[in-house]
Design a protein around this motif. Structure first.
Motif, short mmCIF file in Angstrom:
data_model
loop_
_atom_site.label_atom_id
_atom_site.label_comp_id
_atom_site.label_asym_id
_atom_site.label_seq_id
_atom_site.Cartn_x
_atom_site.Cartn_y
_atom_site.Cartn_z
N GLU A 189 0.80 -1.24 0.00
CA GLU A 189 0.00 0.00 0.00
C GLU A 189 0.83 1.28 0.00
O GLU A 189 0.29 2.37 0.19
N LYS A 225 0.62 4.80 2.25
CA LYS A 225 -0.36 4.63 3.31
C LYS A 225 0.18 3.78 4.45
O LYS A 225 -0.38 3.74 5.54
N ASN A 226 1.30 3.11 4.20
CA ASN A 226 1.89 2.22 5.20
C ASN A 226 2.90 3.02 6.02
O ASN A 226 4.10 2.98 5.77
#
Length: 212
Positions: free
Chosen positions: A181, A184-185
């Motif tokens: 991701e 978003k990680n």
């Protein structure tokens, strides 16, 4: 100057590569970072026609990866490079000057496709984002540009998805680190940023926090 620490950030279109790059730039002192983007090496339309290339940007032949590898070699030797390329949106020729700073971030969906480029990367990162999320991001990107999404969807269904599965996804096996991701990680990004800082501190015997 010691050899730069070269990090490749790969992954499909819309996976979040640029978000990861932007976050790393915020986490690291700017003086230490240079960016080399695969898009600077897009072949011109006439060149693609001469070579019989009718693929899209998800195909490695869309880019001059040999030129990218030569420039990476020059940067590793401590040389400043200049790259001229035609901007696909404005159709205006742009010139980029890339300096051989301590960290060089190389961004592109095909940078792990080339064995030579892989050999020049000290750290290989693959942004692993699901196809539906990537497609949604690409659609939102086109809407923000004021473009019609019909052509994007047609391109994705006829060639984009197939080329991603054939040429981009398989290169994940060459990555040293896979980031699910992408940007978003947050936890994975923090680990990556800390590892880069530690590497630089070991090389240059300098506390990077004091440089920010």
């Amino acid at each position: 100057m010691k050899e730069p620490f070269i990090i490749g950030i790969a992954g499909g279109s819309g996976s979040g590569k640029t978000t990861v790059i932007d976050q790393l730039r915020m986490d690291l002192p700017k003086v230490h970072v240079s960016i080399l983007n695969q898009r600077m090496y897009s072949k011109q339309e006439e060149e693609r026609k001469d070579e019989g290339i009718s693929q899209n940007e998800e195909h490695p032949l869309w880019y001059d990866l040999d030129a990218l590898s030569r420039d990476l070699e020059a940067l590793r030797r401590g040389e400043t490079i200049e790259r001229k390329s035609l901007d696909a949106s404005s159709m205006v020729e742009e010139t980029w000057t890339i300096e051989p700073k301590e960290v060089i971030l190389v961004e592109g969906n095909h940078i792990l496709s080339s064995e030579h480029i892989r050999s020049l990367l000290d750290l290989k990162v693959f942004i692993d984002t699901s196809s539906d999320v990537r497609l949604i991001r690409l659609i939102l990107r086109e809407i923000q540009k004021g473009s019609h999404i019909e052509s994007l969807l047609l391109e994705y269904m006829t060639r984009g998805r197939k080329n991603h599965e054939a040429f981009v996804e398989p290169t994940k096996k060459f990555a040293d680190l896979i980031l699910p991701e992408g940007g978003k990680n947050v936890m994975a990004l923090d680990v990556l940023s800390s590892a880069i800082k530690q590497r630089l501190e070991n090389i240059y015997d300098e506390d990077l926090e004091k440089c920010e």
